[in-house]
Design an enzyme around this catalytic site. Sequence first.
Site, PDB file in Angstrom:
ATOM      1  N   GLN A 222      -2.582  -4.204   2.588  1.00 32.34           N
ATOM      2  CA  GLN A 222      -2.293  -3.203   3.614  1.00 32.34           C
ATOM      3  C   GLN A 222      -3.567  -2.493   4.060  1.00 32.34           C
ATOM      4  OE1 GLN A 222       1.664  -1.943   1.196  1.00 32.34           O
ATOM      5  NE2 GLN A 222       1.233  -0.581   2.900  1.00 32.34           N
ATOM      6  N   ARG A 369       7.065   3.368   1.008  1.00 29.69           N
ATOM      7  CA  ARG A 369       7.500   3.795   2.338  1.00 29.69           C
ATOM      8  C   ARG A 369       7.543   5.312   2.433  1.00 29.69           C
ATOM      9  NH1 ARG A 369      11.702   0.342   5.983  1.00 29.69           N
ATOM     10  NH2 ARG A 369      10.894   1.112   7.937  1.00 29.69           N
ATOM     11  N   CYS A 370       6.418   5.915   2.096  1.00 25.41           N
ATOM     12  CA  CYS A 370       6.401   7.360   1.923  1.00 25.41           C
ATOM     13  C   CYS A 370       4.960   7.814   1.918  1.00 25.41           C
ATOM     14  CB  CYS A 370       7.084   7.650   0.594  1.00 25.41           C
ATOM     15  SG  CYS A 370       6.522   9.083  -0.290  1.00 25.41           S
ATOM     16  N   GLU A 738       8.307   6.020   7.915  1.00 23.11           N
ATOM     17  CA  GLU A 738       8.839   6.400   6.620  1.00 23.11           C
ATOM     18  C   GLU A 738       9.881   7.503   6.653  1.00 23.11           C
ATOM     19  OE1 GLU A 738       4.615   5.241   4.530  1.00 23.11           O
ATOM     20  OE2 GLU A 738       4.957   7.259   5.224  1.00 23.11           O
TER      21      GLU A 738
END
Lengths: 785, 288
Positions: A222, A369-370, A738
């Site tokens: 990522q 996802r945060c 998110e």
Amino acid sequence: MEPSEQKAVRGVGHSVRRVEDDRFIVGRGNYLDDVKLPRMLHMAIVRSPLAHATIESIDISEAMALEGVVAVVTGKDLEAHKLAWMPTLSGDTQAVLATDKVRFQGQEVAAVIAESPYVAADAAELVEIEYEPLDIFVDPYKALENTETIIRSDKEGQADNVAYEWEAGDKAKTDQLFAEADHVVKLHTHYPRSHPAPLETCGCVADVNGATGKATIYLTSQAPHAHRTLFALVAGLPEQNIRVISPDVGGGFGNKVPIYPGYVVATAASLLLDAPVKWVESRSENLMSTGFARDYHMDGELALTSDGTITAMRCHITSDHGAFFADAQPTKFRAGLVHICTGSYDMQAAHITAKGAYTNKAPGGVAYRCSFRVTEASYIIERLVQNAAYELGMSPVEIRRKNFIKKEQFPYTSCTGFIYDSGDYDASLDKALEMLGYDEIMAERDAARAEGRLMGVGIATFTEVVGAGNSKEYDIAGLKMFDSAELRVHPTGKAILKLGVQTQGQGHETTFAQIVANELGIPPEDIAVGHGDTDNTPYGLGTYASRSTPTGGAATAVIARKLRDKAKKIAAHLLEASEGDLEWDSNKFVVKGTDKSVSIQDCAFAAYTNPPDGEEPGLEGVHYYDPPNMTYPFGAYAVVVEVDPETGEWEVKRMVAVDDCGVRINPMVVDGQIHGGLTEGYAMASMQYIHYDDDGNCVGGNFIDYLIPTAVETPKFELGETVTPSPHHPIGAKGVGESATVGSPAAYVNAVLDALQPLGVKNLEMPVTSGRVWEAIQAAKAAAE
Amino acid sequence: MYPPRFDYVAPTSLEEALDALAEHGDEGKIIAGGQSLIPMLKLRFASPETLIDINRLPGMDGVSEEGGTLRFGALCRHNQLGAHPLMTSKYHVVAEAGTLIADPLVRNMGSLGGSLCHADPQADWGSVMIALKATIVCQKKGATREFGAAEFMEGIFTTKLADDEIVTEIRCDAANGGFGSSYLKMERKVGDFATCGTAIALTLKDGTIASAGVGLTAMGAKNLHAEDAEKVLVGQAPSAELFAEAAEAAVAIADVREDSRGTPEYKKNVLRTFMKRGLAKAALRAQA
Ligand SMILES: Cc1cc2nc3c(=O)[nH]c(=O)nc-3n(C[C@H](O)[C@H](O)[C@H](O)COP(=O)(O)OP(=O)(O)OC[C@H]3O[C@@H](n4cnc5c(N)ncnc54)[C@H](O)[C@@H]3O)c2cc1C
């Protein structure tokens, strides 16, 4: 060139179809495992079956004897190259291959490199390792109390199992407000260990070419640029010789931010063997050894006046990091951004403390996802506020409205130091309640209750903090959190945009082209978006924490504007007018008050064929954007459930989600992001967790135990929006990747709790399984008798 | 996940397949749908030398109801049974189990015979066949043996099947009038194995239960035959009280442990609830 192409400029606000989907749908994507190089070898990792044990001996002779095996690497071999340990993104160290002892089940102990993945797997079974078991700690509280068994005996001066301690806020003022409070509401709850479980597991192909000295590392990453720099620092390779290529990535969700031992071993092996080495995890390896998320035990408290005004908040966190403190988070913040836990509410003070434990579990603490622990923060405050409503006899809506930060208070400085950029919390709650038909739903709920049915309505009104940095406060391993975009407009008016961020499904190839279209008038289909290859993109920190649009998106808008400014000079030259007489009209410059115009494509052609005297030819540039602040998306989620009192099963009847992420670049892509996040939120709330038995065995290391909801279980979502632009972002956008994972778990849990409220059930732990619901009902019934 | 090395043969007749089995002995392993065996190979829990693929054997995937007997070929796929008109109209316990097993991908491949031979106590077909009081036909070179379904399954992943045998067919008495059945399964998500499953088959005659079959999924070390529950039911008129009593008889034989699906108390409670619901559903169908 012939006169301007007058295609529609579908910039910001258009639901342009995702350009990346075609290749994924027809199976022509290029994922890590699709990378095949000549002479490529295959690596398999030998892992520890035990959670805590000293390594007595390792015998590789049988494995080496198997035909097709090229090498077997152990920690001792790496030690000779000073590579047995590597730094984590939280400033800790992590074993690459264990030398002294193993600290969790599934830890990397040796690696086999062979001519085929089959042979590598066969040989991995032949590596003989003798272990001597040690005491095992799976409970962070017990690990913290203990000073006899030191899990991190490798660390000099480590005399306990404390990974870190951290605090935020104002203790004295908070204590005083609690002492003066009319009412204190408390909640102890655990946000369980979950795993991002991307569809594509992690892997790499390391290709260190002995002839050129060039190291090309294909990586499920990522953050390819940051990973290149870390490779340079850890492995001591010259950075200009390292090229990280992150091909199509099948989901990341934070799992592909850290550097994993497999990458380091494969790279070292490629260097030593002078051949490309591929390593691809199995599903179980991914679930059992790579970055998990959450595992926060939280003690939250709210101080309130008798009329329901929240004056202060306290929260103590006991965080479980497993064997190595490997959270991926900004250096300054040891518990991520969990101090955003005052949420959407205006209060006078807060005090947040956190203590991290080493345990015999897999390392991690990634932001699934945060934005760095915002999920945990949002969960505790939204649960506490609902409990406060019940305890004070207020409605969950009323207590929220009473305590919301008001529209006119923005920019709002929170008592833990965040500066919220913009918001209108009442408007989003209004919208959600209107979509839900709140009054009717509540009447329906009450009627159901009168019949003895268990129906509940749950609300969560969350605020997120996303889009790191600014670079003053935020860095990852010292690298400042800005991001970049490079835009080249070609003579025919087509363009290439290159990004420092990296898409793993977010749709950057579509949405970032729309930003350029918006600012420069070139239609999205004429813009190719490149990312993920460090040799061919400007530096950036990558994609996670909803930061791509706030940082890379802003950089894109700014560079497009800079090129437009240059194009204006060219237009003035072409139109023989002064710049001051020109007006920009979506894709062309018009001489004010006339119908004389030149398109952006005309300007692009002229930039290479007929540049104005004294003007640098060409139309391209790069911009590095350092955001002045984070962005603060928010929303209001409402869930209606019905619980089967006999089996404890619960069904979501309605799920209304109103999101405010500022200006929406591509509404369809935004909806897609929200659908995905609501699904993952539902998974965490209802079925998903990784736990460990007392022997440290991981339960949740496969998809039989670690559940991913299918379309059948997933609720139907009703989406709504309000738009409160970010005042500091060039196009007013905030991150949205998110919001739904962050905001929705509390809404689901609050709904089930609301259903059980008449029975006196006060708490449920995630995942709210049917078994737990049934046990809670039985316990409440027994208590009532 | 890579399986260990194995050889592969694909016979095209039953005779050839039985020869292959006889030749390879306990180093040979039949592969049908592969939906249990291939995961076992990839996890390296099984490492047979030779896989004997029976998917090309002719005539082993049929369903027929003739002369008072209902026959299933061992290669009937889960999906085939779930959608079969005879099942969806008459043998609901089969149709319902067939659509609740796993997910559509697994259901397209996985076979009835394979499921029974795999003998996972959490698998569904064994309970259904117990409820239908079915007979399992095992064939080897020159000999055939038959077992009642409840007898065939011995324990976790163990059956009466010998290394050189193939299950060719599963059969039971065809239902006459007054037959009603149901399969209920608690799953946490599609594709999940059962937390609890109840297979029920009832025949009603003149308002009383003439025969009852009850099989239980995930309630012990194998699919359980709830004989006591059947005894409670037979000879009685259906009623809520009777079903509650039968449910308690079923709960009495459940032997369950705590895991992420719940505590033993919880699982027994689900069994109790599903027994009552499943019996009511079957009785309603029997009366229709
Ligand atoms: C994701 C997933 C979810 C699942 N969920 C469920 C579920 O909810 N409920 C459920 O019941 N099952 C479930 N299963 C198992 C599935 O139903 C299998 O298909 C079934 O258990 C085995 O049938 P098969 O034809 O695939 O057999 P195979 O995998 O090919 O074989 C299984 C075993 O049976 C033997 N065998 C196969 N056929 C014969 C024969 N005719 N004679 C002798 N021996 C034979 C093989 O040698 C092997 O030992 C699931 C499987 C998966 C992968």
